[in-house]
Design a protein around this motif. Sequence first.
Motif, PDB file in Angstrom:
ATOM      1  N   ALA B 868      13.184 -48.501 -59.655  1.00 54.63           N
ATOM      2  CA  ALA B 868      12.755 -47.139 -59.965  1.00 54.63           C
ATOM      3  C   ALA B 868      13.945 -46.259 -60.336  1.00 54.63           C
ATOM      4  O   ALA B 868      13.805 -45.057 -60.531  1.00 54.63           O
ATOM      5  CB  ALA B 868      12.024 -46.543 -58.762  1.00 54.63           C
ATOM      6  N   GLY B 869      15.092 -46.864 -60.425  1.00 50.75           N
ATOM      7  CA  GLY B 869      16.276 -46.119 -60.840  1.00 50.75           C
ATOM      8  C   GLY B 869      16.945 -45.377 -59.706  1.00 50.75           C
ATOM      9  O   GLY B 869      17.879 -44.617 -59.928  1.00 50.75           O
ATOM     10  N   GLN B 870      16.462 -45.565 -58.490  1.00 50.35           N
ATOM     11  CA  GLN B 870      17.037 -44.835 -57.354  1.00 50.35           C
ATOM     12  C   GLN B 870      18.106 -45.692 -56.675  1.00 50.35           C
ATOM     13  O   GLN B 870      17.933 -46.165 -55.548  1.00 50.35           O
ATOM     14  CB  GLN B 870      15.927 -44.479 -56.363  1.00 50.35           C
ATOM     15  N   VAL B 871      19.158 -45.935 -57.369  1.00 56.26           N
ATOM     16  CA  VAL B 871      20.203 -46.783 -56.819  1.00 56.26           C
ATOM     17  C   VAL B 871      21.543 -46.076 -56.985  1.00 56.26           C
ATOM     18  O   VAL B 871      21.816 -45.457 -57.998  1.00 56.26           O
ATOM     19  CB  VAL B 871      20.195 -48.172 -57.518  1.00 56.26           C
ATOM     20  N   ARG B 872      22.319 -46.144 -55.968  1.00 55.62           N
ATOM     21  CA  ARG B 872      23.610 -45.469 -55.991  1.00 55.62           C
ATOM     22  C   ARG B 872      24.659 -46.371 -56.637  1.00 55.62           C
ATOM     23  O   ARG B 872      24.469 -47.583 -56.777  1.00 55.62           O
ATOM     24  CB  ARG B 872      24.050 -45.124 -54.569  1.00 55.62           C
ATOM     25  N   GLY B 873      25.783 -45.726 -56.988  1.00 55.85           N
ATOM     26  CA  GLY B 873      26.866 -46.490 -57.611  1.00 55.85           C
ATOM     27  C   GLY B 873      27.408 -47.567 -56.692  1.00 55.85           C
ATOM     28  O   GLY B 873      27.692 -48.686 -57.112  1.00 55.85           O
ATOM     29  N   LYS B 922      16.992 -46.734 -66.181  1.00 54.21           N
ATOM     30  CA  LYS B 922      18.014 -45.763 -66.564  1.00 54.21           C
ATOM     31  C   LYS B 922      17.827 -45.372 -68.025  1.00 54.21           C
ATOM     32  O   LYS B 922      18.067 -46.193 -68.914  1.00 54.21           O
ATOM     33  CB  LYS B 922      19.415 -46.365 -66.368  1.00 54.21           C
ATOM     34  N   PRO B 923      17.462 -44.173 -68.289  1.00 58.58           N
ATOM     35  CA  PRO B 923      17.292 -43.771 -69.688  1.00 58.58           C
ATOM     36  C   PRO B 923      18.618 -43.875 -70.444  1.00 58.58           C
ATOM     37  O   PRO B 923      19.650 -43.436 -69.958  1.00 58.58           O
ATOM     38  CB  PRO B 923      16.853 -42.308 -69.581  1.00 58.58           C
ATOM     39  N   GLY B 924      18.542 -44.461 -71.591  1.00 66.69           N
ATOM     40  CA  GLY B 924      19.734 -44.560 -72.432  1.00 66.69           C
ATOM     41  C   GLY B 924      20.620 -45.745 -72.137  1.00 66.69           C
ATOM     42  O   GLY B 924      21.517 -46.046 -72.907  1.00 66.69           O
ATOM     43  N   ALA B 925      20.374 -46.396 -71.029  1.00 67.63           N
ATOM     44  CA  ALA B 925      21.231 -47.532 -70.695  1.00 67.63           C
ATOM     45  C   ALA B 925      20.786 -48.767 -71.463  1.00 67.63           C
ATOM     46  O   ALA B 925      19.594 -49.004 -71.648  1.00 67.63           O
ATOM     47  CB  ALA B 925      21.165 -47.812 -69.202  1.00 67.63           C
ATOM     48  N   ARG B 926      21.721 -49.529 -71.925  1.00 65.71           N
ATOM     49  CA  ARG B 926      21.375 -50.767 -72.614  1.00 65.71           C
ATOM     50  C   ARG B 926      22.530 -51.743 -72.501  1.00 65.71           C
ATOM     51  O   ARG B 926      23.665 -51.350 -72.180  1.00 65.71           O
ATOM     52  CB  ARG B 926      21.059 -50.498 -74.077  1.00 65.71           C
ATOM     53  N   LEU B 927      22.232 -52.977 -72.754  1.00 62.61           N
ATOM     54  CA  LEU B 927      23.273 -53.994 -72.698  1.00 62.61           C
ATOM     55  C   LEU B 927      24.277 -53.748 -73.813  1.00 62.61           C
ATOM     56  O   LEU B 927      23.921 -53.240 -74.875  1.00 62.61           O
ATOM     57  CB  LEU B 927      22.669 -55.379 -72.881  1.00 62.61           C
ATOM     58  N   LYS B 987      26.376 -46.670 -62.286  1.00 65.89           N
ATOM     59  CA  LYS B 987      27.372 -45.602 -62.281  1.00 65.89           C
ATOM     60  C   LYS B 987      27.237 -44.652 -63.457  1.00 65.89           C
ATOM     61  O   LYS B 987      27.675 -43.508 -63.371  1.00 65.89           O
ATOM     62  CB  LYS B 987      28.782 -46.198 -62.262  1.00 65.89           C
ATOM     63  N   ILE B 988      26.718 -45.131 -64.576  1.00 69.39           N
ATOM     64  CA  ILE B 988      26.618 -44.215 -65.704  1.00 69.39           C
ATOM     65  C   ILE B 988      25.409 -43.327 -65.519  1.00 69.39           C
ATOM     66  O   ILE B 988      24.431 -43.687 -64.890  1.00 69.39           O
ATOM     67  CB  ILE B 988      26.540 -44.974 -67.040  1.00 69.39           C
ATOM     68  N   GLY B 989      25.502 -42.157 -66.067  1.00 66.99           N
ATOM     69  CA  GLY B 989      24.421 -41.211 -65.903  1.00 66.99           C
ATOM     70  C   GLY B 989      23.267 -41.472 -66.853  1.00 66.99           C
ATOM     71  O   GLY B 989      23.276 -42.408 -67.639  1.00 66.99           O
ATOM     72  N   ALA B 990      22.285 -40.605 -66.758  1.00 63.24           N
ATOM     73  CA  ALA B 990      21.083 -40.790 -67.556  1.00 63.24           C
ATOM     74  C   ALA B 990      21.369 -40.679 -69.036  1.00 63.24           C
ATOM     75  O   ALA B 990      20.675 -41.284 -69.854  1.00 63.24           O
ATOM     76  CB  ALA B 990      20.042 -39.756 -67.158  1.00 63.24           C
ATOM     77  N   THR B 991      22.382 -39.934 -69.393  1.00 63.48           N
ATOM     78  CA  THR B 991      22.666 -39.780 -70.813  1.00 63.48           C
ATOM     79  C   THR B 991      23.696 -40.789 -71.291  1.00 63.48           C
ATOM     80  O   THR B 991      24.018 -40.827 -72.455  1.00 63.48           O
ATOM     81  CB  THR B 991      23.201 -38.373 -71.103  1.00 63.48           C
ATOM     82  N   GLY B 992      24.195 -41.533 -70.422  1.00 65.61           N
ATOM     83  CA  GLY B 992      25.237 -42.488 -70.814  1.00 65.61           C
ATOM     84  C   GLY B 992      24.630 -43.756 -71.361  1.00 65.61           C
ATOM     85  O   GLY B 992      23.423 -43.926 -71.468  1.00 65.61           O
ATOM     86  N   ARG B 993      25.481 -44.628 -71.717  1.00 63.38           N
ATOM     87  CA  ARG B 993      25.008 -45.925 -72.175  1.00 63.38           C
ATOM     88  C   ARG B 993      26.027 -46.972 -71.756  1.00 63.38           C
ATOM     89  O   ARG B 993      27.178 -46.660 -71.428  1.00 63.38           O
ATOM     90  CB  ARG B 993      24.811 -45.939 -73.678  1.00 63.38           C
ATOM     91  N   ALA B 994      25.590 -48.186 -71.783  1.00 68.93           N
ATOM     92  CA  ALA B 994      26.456 -49.267 -71.310  1.00 68.93           C
ATOM     93  C   ALA B 994      27.667 -49.411 -72.211  1.00 68.93           C
ATOM     94  O   ALA B 994      27.576 -49.166 -73.409  1.00 68.93           O
ATOM     95  CB  ALA B 994      25.672 -50.572 -71.290  1.00 68.93           C
ATOM     96  N   PRO B 995      28.767 -49.770 -71.659  1.00 65.95           N
ATOM     97  CA  PRO B 995      29.973 -49.900 -72.475  1.00 65.95           C
ATOM     98  C   PRO B 995      29.856 -51.059 -73.460  1.00 65.95           C
ATOM     99  O   PRO B 995      29.232 -52.072 -73.168  1.00 65.95           O
ATOM    100  CB  PRO B 995      31.076 -50.155 -71.442  1.00 65.95           C
ATOM    101  N   ALA B 996      30.446 -50.858 -74.617  1.00 58.96           N
ATOM    102  CA  ALA B 996      30.377 -51.895 -75.647  1.00 58.96           C
ATOM    103  C   ALA B 996      31.513 -52.886 -75.525  1.00 58.96           C
ATOM    104  O   ALA B 996      31.399 -54.014 -75.958  1.00 58.96           O
ATOM    105  CB  ALA B 996      30.415 -51.252 -77.018  1.00 58.96           C
ATOM    106  N   GLY B 997      32.590 -52.480 -74.959  1.00 54.97           N
ATOM    107  CA  GLY B 997      33.741 -53.362 -74.905  1.00 54.97           C
ATOM    108  C   GLY B 997      33.945 -53.923 -73.517  1.00 54.97           C
ATOM    109  O   GLY B 997      33.113 -53.738 -72.636  1.00 54.97           O
ATOM    110  N   PRO B 998      35.017 -54.628 -73.338  1.00 49.07           N
ATOM    111  CA  PRO B 998      35.261 -55.227 -72.039  1.00 49.07           C
ATOM    112  C   PRO B 998      35.660 -54.218 -70.970  1.00 49.07           C
ATOM    113  O   PRO B 998      35.592 -54.504 -69.800  1.00 49.07           O
ATOM    114  CB  PRO B 998      36.419 -56.194 -72.314  1.00 49.07           C
ATOM    115  N   GLY B 999      36.068 -53.035 -71.374  1.00 51.08           N
ATOM    116  CA  GLY B 999      36.513 -52.057 -70.393  1.00 51.08           C
ATOM    117  C   GLY B 999      35.363 -51.244 -69.822  1.00 51.08           C
ATOM    118  O   GLY B 999      34.217 -51.354 -70.248  1.00 51.08           O
ATOM    119  N   LEU B1000      35.691 -50.437 -68.861  1.00 50.97           N
ATOM    120  CA  LEU B1000      34.673 -49.611 -68.240  1.00 50.97           C
ATOM    121  C   LEU B1000      34.531 -48.300 -69.006  1.00 50.97           C
ATOM    122  O   LEU B1000      35.495 -47.782 -69.551  1.00 50.97           O
ATOM    123  CB  LEU B1000      35.064 -49.295 -66.794  1.00 50.97           C
TER     124      LEU B1000
END
Lengths: 361, 1036
Positions: B868-873, B922-927, B987-1000
């Motif tokens: 349900a998206g209720q998970v902490r970092g 998580k809205p906006g999150a993707r692989l 850890k990323i917020g609702a407006t964020g998205r998953a990182p594309a590269g190997p870094g955070l």
Amino acid sequence: MTALPFALHKLMTRAELAGLIDGAGPPGPLSPRTLLDAPKQLGPPATGSLGDAANVLRDPHSRITLRIWGGEEASAETTVLFPADPAAGGGYLLNDVEGNFDVSGPVDAEQILALVAPLLPPSAQDIPFVAELEPTTMAVLAAVIDIARDDVRQDRIARVLDGRRMPDSLLADLHPLAPARLAAHLDAWWVLSRFDQLLTYAVALGGKPKPPQQSAVATALLQLSEARLIAIDDKLHVTPTSELARLVEAAFGLCAGFQWQRVATLGDGSILIVERIVLPCAGGRILDLSVTPEGLVRLALAGREEVTAFLIGELTSSPAAAPPTTAAPRGAVQARRFCGHCGHPVAAADRFCGACGGELT
Amino acid sequence: MGRRKTLLLMLVAFGALVLTPSAVRAQQDPEHDALVLALRMQQPSDPGWQAMMKIAILIVPDREMTAILETRNNGVPAKVFHQVFNLLTWKYNPAQGFVYAGRNHTGIRLLSFNRPDEASRYAASTEASDFSGPFFTRPACRRIVGGRHVIEIAGPSGCGISFSSDQLRAVVGPLLDVLAAQANKALSSLPPPAADQPPVTQTQPPVSTPPLTPEDLATVPPLGSEPPTMTENEPEPQGPADEQPVSELTPAEIAAAAGLAGGAALLGSLLMLGTSGVRRDEAIAAIRDLLRGHVPEDPYEAWKRKYEALGWKYSEKDGVGTFDPIDGARNEGGEIYSAERGGFVPAGEGSRVLTSARDGDVNERGEIWSENEGAWVQRTYWDQERSRAADLEARRAGEIAEAERISRVESEAASQETARFAERIAAERAANEAALAAEKARLNQLYAEHLHRVMDAEMAESTRQEHWADVMAVGEYVSKATLAAAKTGMMVVAGPAGWIPAMAGSGIISSAEEGARAWVAGDSGGKLAGAFAAGFLSGAKDGAVGRYVNMPRISNVVKVLLPAELDTAETLLRTGDPRKALAAGGLSAFGGWVGQKAGNIGNTVTREGAQVLLGGFMGAVGRVTTDGNFTEGFIDGVVGGIGSTVGGRIANAHTPMTAAQIQLDQEALENAAKGQGLVDDLKHAIAHGTPEEQKAALHRVLENRDAKLQLKGDNVDEATKTAFAALTDEHRTKPLFEGTAAHLNGQTVTDDKGVTTTRFVVREPDPAKPGSFLEREVRPTDIKSGSGSAGAAPGMDLDMYAGATIIDKKTGRPAHPRELEEAVKVTCDKLGISKSQQEINVIHPTHVEAYAKRPGETPKDFLARMNAGQVRGSEGRSLSEVTAVKLAEAGVLHNPAGAASERCRTVIKDYDRITSGLLEAKPGARLPPVFTARNAVTGETPMDILRAVANGRMPPGTADAKFRAATGMSLTAGAEKLAQMPEFIAKIGATGRAPAGPGLVYPTGMSPGEIATAALRQALRIGSDKASRSGPKLSL
């Protein structure tokens, strides 16, 4: 059409390439650094994938050069340098780009195989034919084949236009070939390259820098006559025999081919060179040119399986063993050996170089 | 510590055998201050197994010298030489050297101290000595002998050998007892100290003991026989060798002994190197001499020879050799012994009759002068004496000859043994090299077979394409299609830049070819030049366009229009007709535009067909615009399209593989075959086996990953699966839970008042008295399984946890998880279950796999909350760590192929269970695109590859090659990256998205502290990954 995702894909100038290699240390015998006319560059060694490439370019264990020739299209050449046997992978492409250099990699043996795989005809017909001749004699034989093929083609076109029926045999009704025409054809080759000519490849592998003299042509014709590949009359007019007809027929579909060259350092410091030219022809046949340890040019009709076995053997065998000392059977790897000190060709069984006296074992 | 001299170190081999001493002999050498022990060992379990042999070496003062034990099984020597030879460069204690070579050895040594109290302190001390390790520091391994000596068993520490207390008592204790008894016997037989000697013997040579010889060892009295008495009337030891009991030593044994002695000396020299003053080269030279049969000057022999020369009489008793002065014997001061006077007298004062007569002279009484007696004797006596002397001389000569013969035999045998040893080493080296070469050849052969398959596959594709060409009546253009295919393939592999060298060359070639044709046709000079120019332009254009339009950041408009413009120019030059040129340019632009659209078609076959047909159409129209034939142009276009398709498909669709990846695939095949075999065995046992056979087959399956996977798959019938579940419950889960509970219940604790009670109890509310608690013993039902209920198909692993509150009475608090872990471990050992291979885990609230982070929350509730998206970092991080731990475990538990497959299975399972839910929540999150980019030819995404391996549809080597080609990452790195996704997403917020590269990528609003911590964690993770991959293991 996209490039494979190489970890490294870098275009650099001659000086940059020299600096890259110099930064990795003193070059080995197969390093392209020895061919770069650039002063020694002192700089920090490269790191990461570029550092890996620098180490390979500094002292490669083996080098594979592939030249693809096309009739009306183009030719292309690419070189891959490997740190060990090609089967271990980790090679780097080095392509000359208008005086600059493209370094890409790592490259595996299988990628090289994928390059030449499309060139091999899918079907094979095993027609035994093998001739091992002096380079000059082979050039003359190739010229005879090229001229005969042109004559046959023109004869077929004329028959179509005149409404005449086709002959029963390939070389029927062909006029004998005058020596002057043969000499002119040989001379012309050095002026105008034609990639649908067998002569092009025979000369490329034989390494002759200029056309043979008239006397050498006459000698070659006599040898070919003794081999019953041609018949000559007292004026040295040439008529191909039925034995040669099969080569002429095979050469009809000739418009592309590739040259394979593998260079590797042996344990004793000498250099092993394996060269082969493979020319796919109509009917699944392959004209197969190579150099014997004795320096003869070998021309054979081969099938796909034979060439495939050769290529895979080249990519998976280790060059640590000494090259064969006797004439290899048909289809086997033809190896040439050179002195590691001066580069002079040496026989397989030689222990010392005949030119500089350096020890080979 | 007053350790004075270390006298002896003798290695004793235990090896795979339990040996007990059957005979012991101890002798003292006061001159060298050394005690020599010799013992013979036997294997109690096999009375017929005998002829164990030991060689002891005399020790020089302050230096340890060793003797190597050679074990012999019914006369067949064990491989001792091998280890001895390697000891040339061994820098640590010799026992480690032997253990390192795969044999378990230990040693015995005797330490001498100045005073008995020092010896006692040492014997009782528990400190580790330079030789003994932690297992042999205890007093049980020491015995005091002779008051101030300590015999010590010294063993290899930390090298895989250890004696339990029981073993110590059974083996080491009796051995020490025997050694101590014999040593005490030998020590007590020694003469009193010098101060107690009679004054008259002030020049008496010290009592000495001849060194042990192989013959001595062969005549060691059997264990348990009566020790020799110590009375002075004891008869002399048995005389000549031929009167001794038959030696058990064969010439070969003697030869081996000589060789072993050399090794022993070498060992000793190395031991003392740096501490005793013996230089390494001296020691090795001595060893070399020994091995060559050059025995150095023996101190005992020198001593004996000296006093024999002075005329003393030698006798040996109880192994102690002594010289007694007889009449006429001289001492070192030149005095002559007089029996009559009972001591030495100055020369000339003796009782010897001085006479000028020579031996054999006859006096007036008929007596004959005996030189030997120094007196006139009767003829009969003189004759007897002569005869006896002749006999003695003959015997001595014979003995010398025999000794020389034996010496030669020993020397020759030792040389032969050394040569055989060298041959053996050379043979082993050659065998190793041959094995390496064979392995390399096998790998190359494997790779060659793979390349053949690749070629066959590509040929099949070519055949299919050429068949198409035949169908379309363009078969005669096969070579042309082949050329186009090769060109395309080369461009794909080498990149557009790789084709550039051809540009100038192709221009020249085309130019020359067109010029030649114009020349042959007899064209004018102007047309000839034009032909050259047109040919050059055509060739150069292809190269330039090919390079430019493939460069990054070139817009699609340019990609379309540039070739079109150049085609327009070329056509204009060739035909001189602007209309045709513009038509050609327009056609080129149209073709390019359509081609781009066709390239975006998702379906592979449709896309290829569209491209081929487009090529045909382009060729046909192009030919028309240049006064050519439509059909001919269409055929040319189709052929070119086919060629490009073939080349592009081969280069793109087929992923090259390295030899290591091929090997990985091969290993995966072997794993699968082995797993299948175990499943078949289980099926057979279920159908026809006894319960014991079923149990055995079950555990073999449970300890094999592939077998478990196959039993979870669709290829196994339901009846087998049900039986498998029932058997697992009966033979593993149930006894494991029962055993764990029993182990906990068996633990006791004693309180301060001395009352002993059960240590672990379950505390639960008392239903009769709310607010109070009851305590009871632990029941098997208190242990729960987190891996499914009874009767359900067992999972890949078994997660156990305490389902009740278990109290540790020792602390008064809930039992620490390690107590349950220990109970499970002990139970597994008792049941013969491999805890690691069956992946039996003990889960507890602080375990990384315990998802429930909130008190009272079940894993199921936690997953629901997470979805349900209720998970902490921190929870996301925990989830990532759980998967990371499993990935690391996979590398430990399985071979490389199994580990690679297991990593994919784990990461895909966790992705489906956790990550996908997080992504949806998580809205906006993707692989990252690196997992989702689709291969244009094969249609595969990297996630598809991971999933195919997880499901067993793709071998890991092939998958690794494909994954590397698609992402630039190895399969392992990809799995690790995917495992990190929950942390990223949490850890990323609702407006964020998953990182594309190997870094955070850290979302806006994250505190600097959190970012710094996360960055540090990431750095550590990368560092540990690098470290773990730096070893020689095959890594992906």
